[in-house]
Scaffold this active site. Structure first.
Site, short mmCIF file in Angstrom:
data_model
loop_
_atom_site.label_atom_id
_atom_site.label_comp_id
_atom_site.label_asym_id
_atom_site.label_seq_id
_atom_site.Cartn_x
_atom_site.Cartn_y
_atom_site.Cartn_z
N SER A 80 -37.14 -30.17 -45.33
CA SER A 80 -37.34 -28.87 -47.35
C SER A 80 -36.41 -28.07 -46.56
O SER A 80 -35.72 -27.80 -45.96
CB SER A 80 -38.81 -28.06 -46.75
N GLY B 76 -43.90 -26.24 -31.76
CA GLY B 76 -42.45 -25.59 -32.35
C GLY B 76 -41.74 -26.85 -31.93
O GLY B 76 -42.16 -27.76 -31.55
N CYS C 49 -53.47 -21.32 -28.75
CA CYS C 49 -54.17 -20.08 -28.47
C CYS C 49 -54.81 -20.04 -27.01
O CYS C 49 -54.15 -20.32 -25.96
CB CYS C 49 -55.84 -20.04 -29.16
N VAL D 220 -44.34 -33.20 -56.65
CA VAL D 220 -45.44 -32.78 -57.16
C VAL D 220 -44.73 -32.58 -58.58
O VAL D 220 -43.98 -31.40 -58.51
CB VAL D 220 -45.54 -32.32 -56.18
N ARG E 15 -52.65 -31.01 -29.98
CA ARG E 15 -51.05 -31.86 -30.16
C ARG E 15 -51.00 -32.30 -31.42
O ARG E 15 -51.72 -33.47 -31.86
CB ARG E 15 -51.19 -32.22 -28.95
#
Length: 616
Positions: free
Chosen positions: A353, A73, A5, A280, A47
């Site tokens: 993922s 990232g 930010c 899940v 962090r």
């Protein structure tokens, strides 16, 4: 993985403000925090350590402290870039990818973006030039929000950080609501908080002397190679995926993998070489993939952790999910993603993922629609329009009604992405003060205009990459993983993997019998045949069933009858949708859930009471 930010200008309590902004997203980085308080520029940082755990703290400087950066990232080719920069005389104080960004900026300036491979959102302050340079990755995996407040620039990884800035005035963007009702996610660059904007994927921002400039540095266009054979496509996909997974698994901490029963996450789990997978489901036959995930995990030799989410857990957690989302997202699978992230966070700090494969390789069932419509569209357009008008005039539904209506329209008028909840007419019926602005086709038109030479299937993929993927798929992936302080990596959504997908002929992506045709054949080399053939489910959620049960019907009815709902909607219309669904006269579950989601989000950010997760 981190949260960033910052703001320009000078405040009376600058240090307190930046610390408060950082604290709002402590979940993105619970291990460390930092701040840079310069003359007229302030940066904040949280962090979650993943690389160079001892030396990766931020904000980070170059050698003479003339450049400072905050970065969220991972850069997957940072080691190659580091060696190249060393050969050019740059010196490094640590082994982090963050410092590579600093020196790459020194070497190439804004052109650095063409060299990066990874997921990123960063801001560089070039002190000597008095310039802030910020950028977001090619596909929008990492978020970056910004606003102009009293002429100054404010930015953050999460919108909730803006609430701590003294010049920010919290106000609902009604235009965002109107379009959300169609798309089920926040589709405009301006967010649900008036005056706060998303930096679009593949865009960079320059702020200097009070002037803000935004430009695009990459466009995910397709250039199919007509002479590519199926065998060549499969081989190139397999090589690209293997190489990308190898890049993405590099870390100084343990990495696991999410696993549903679908081909995408299964392919990643089978190839990434980790020890743990996480799944899940729900205690309903069609909505529970945990047994399948456990079976595959046994076959590929890894341990599977799974959880069945109870209905009460789902509904009780939903407000918390909407708080962490920042903007309303009416995709119920976001809640499932929250729970699987929470499950994984007890065992690992990062997960792989399968996001991105459907958009890049043609995985959604709707992509087969142009093939289904092909014969019918040979009829003269006036005849097709007449049949569609007749179908609309019939007051009840019948098999083929939607087919006739959609076949009368070009793809630019019938496909706005994978959602399509309320039509413009339907949303105007339920809204108390509809503006009539922004028909959905107006929002997608600039993207369609860029790819007017594509076939319809490829046009649909391009629309989904630029709208659905970033607005829904990647948003929930980032926000739900970060809510649980866990890094999520998406090796199938990699710039080098995209380059391969962009060259594959359409018929090798989608045909009448299969979606992701070539991709599935590549996956088949690493998976049992049943898994390679599975149709996409994701983490399915039984919303349709719950909304017909008295307990959850009552929950929604109470919200639809409340004061907040009456401020935005015609209450009677909402209740009619709800009652028609409960009685079984219609399946209005997606429409109901879209409105309910907005109202729960609004309660989190605009009610007077403090959300419980914020107070704890």
């Amino acid at each position: 993985m981190c949260g960033i930010c910052g703001f320009t200008g000078t405040l009376q309590d600058t240090g307190q403000v930046i610390n408060a902004m950082s604290a709002r997203m402590a979940h993105r980085g619970p291990e460390d925090q930092g701040a840079y308080l310069g003359e007229g520029v302030t940066f904040g940082f949280r962090r979650l350590g993943f690389l160079d755990l001892d030396h990766g703290s931020q904000p980070m400087f170059n050698e003479d402290k003339s450049i400072v950066i905050v970065f969220n990232g991972e850069i997957y080719n940072y080691r190659e870039l580091r060696e190249e920069l060393l050969s050019k005389g740059h010196s490094f104080a640590n082994n982090s990818d963050t410092e590579v960004l600093i020196h790459l900026y020194e070497e190439e300036g804004h052109d650095m973006l063409r060299r990066l491979r990874g997921m990123f959102a960063f801001a560089v302050y070039d002190i000597a030039r008095g310039t802030i340079f910020a950028a977001r990755d090619h596909f929008g995996i990492k978020p970056f929000y910004y606003a102009r407040l009293n002429g100054e620039l404010v930015f953050a990884s999460e919108i909730k950080c803006f609430l701590e800035h003294p010049d920010f005035v919290k106000e609902v963007n009604h235009t965002a609501l109107e379009n959300y009702l169609t798309f089920q996610y926040s589709v405009l660059d301006e967010t649900f908080f008036r005056g706060v904007y998303k930096l679009p994927p593949a865009h960079c921002l320059t702020y200097s002397g009070g002037k803000l400039e935004i430009s695009r540095y990459f466009d995910p266009t397709f250039s199919p190679q007509a002479d590519m054979t199926l065998e060549q496509a499969v081989e190139q996909i397999e090589q690209a995926v293997a190489e990308s997974i190898a890049k993405h698994k590099y870390a100084d901490v343990e990495v696991g993998s999410f696993l549903s029963s679908g081909v995408d996450s299964s392919y990643v789990a089978a190839c990434f070489g980790g020890e743990n997978t996480f799944s899940v489901g729900f205690d309903y036959h069609k909505y529970n993939e945990t047994d399948l995930a456990r079976t595959l995990s046994e076959q590929i030799g890894v341990k599977n952790y799974s959880k069945l989410i109870s209905p009460d857990e789902f509904w009780d957690t939903f407000p918390t999910v909407q708080y962490f989302m920042d903007e309303p997202l009416a995709d119920p699978s976001a809640v499932a993603l929250y729970f699987v992230s929470k499950l994984a966070s007890a065992h690992v700090k990062g997960v792989m993922s399968g996001e991105g494969a459907d958009e890049l390789f043609g995985g959604y069932n709707i992509y087969q629609e142009p093939l289904s419509l092909a014969k019918f569209k040979k009829l003269p357009l006036p005849l097709r329009k007449a049949l569609a008008a007749l179908a609309r005039a019939i007051p009840f539904g019948f098999k083929g009604k939607n087919f006739l209506i959609r076949a009368s329209k070009p793809v630019e008028e019938r496909f706005f992405g994978n959602a399509g909840i309320f039509s413009k007419a339907e949303r105007e019926k339920i809204l108390r003060s509809p503006s009539g602005d922004y028909p959905p086709e107006l929002l997608t038109k600039p993207a369609y205009d860029k790819v007017s030479h594509y076939d319809d299937i490829t046009k649909m993929q391009y629309i989904d990459i630029n709208f659905w993927m970033v607005g829904d798929i990647l948003l929930k992936a980032d926000k739900m993983s970060m809510a649980n302080s866990i890094e999520l990596r998406v090796p199938l959504l990699d710039i080098e993997v995209f380059k391969v997908s962009s060259r594959i002929p359409t018929q090798l992506r989608v045909n009448r019998h299969a979606t992701k045709h070539a991709f599935r054949l590549a996956a088949k080399k690493h998976l049992p045949e049943d898994w390679a053939k599975r149709r996409k489910l994701g983490f399915p959620v039984p919303i349709r069933i719950w909304l017909r049960e008295g307990k959850y019907y009552g929950k929604v009815r109470a919200v639809f009858s409340g004061e907040s709902a009456a401020n935005f909607f015609v209450t009677g219309e909402l209740l009619r949708l709800l009652d028609a669904h409960k009685s079984g006269k219609a399946d209005n579950s997606r429409k109901i859930w879209t409105v309910y989601t907005f109202l729960i989000w609004h309660e989190q950010y605009f009610s007077e009471r403090t959300p419980q997760h914020e107070a704890d």
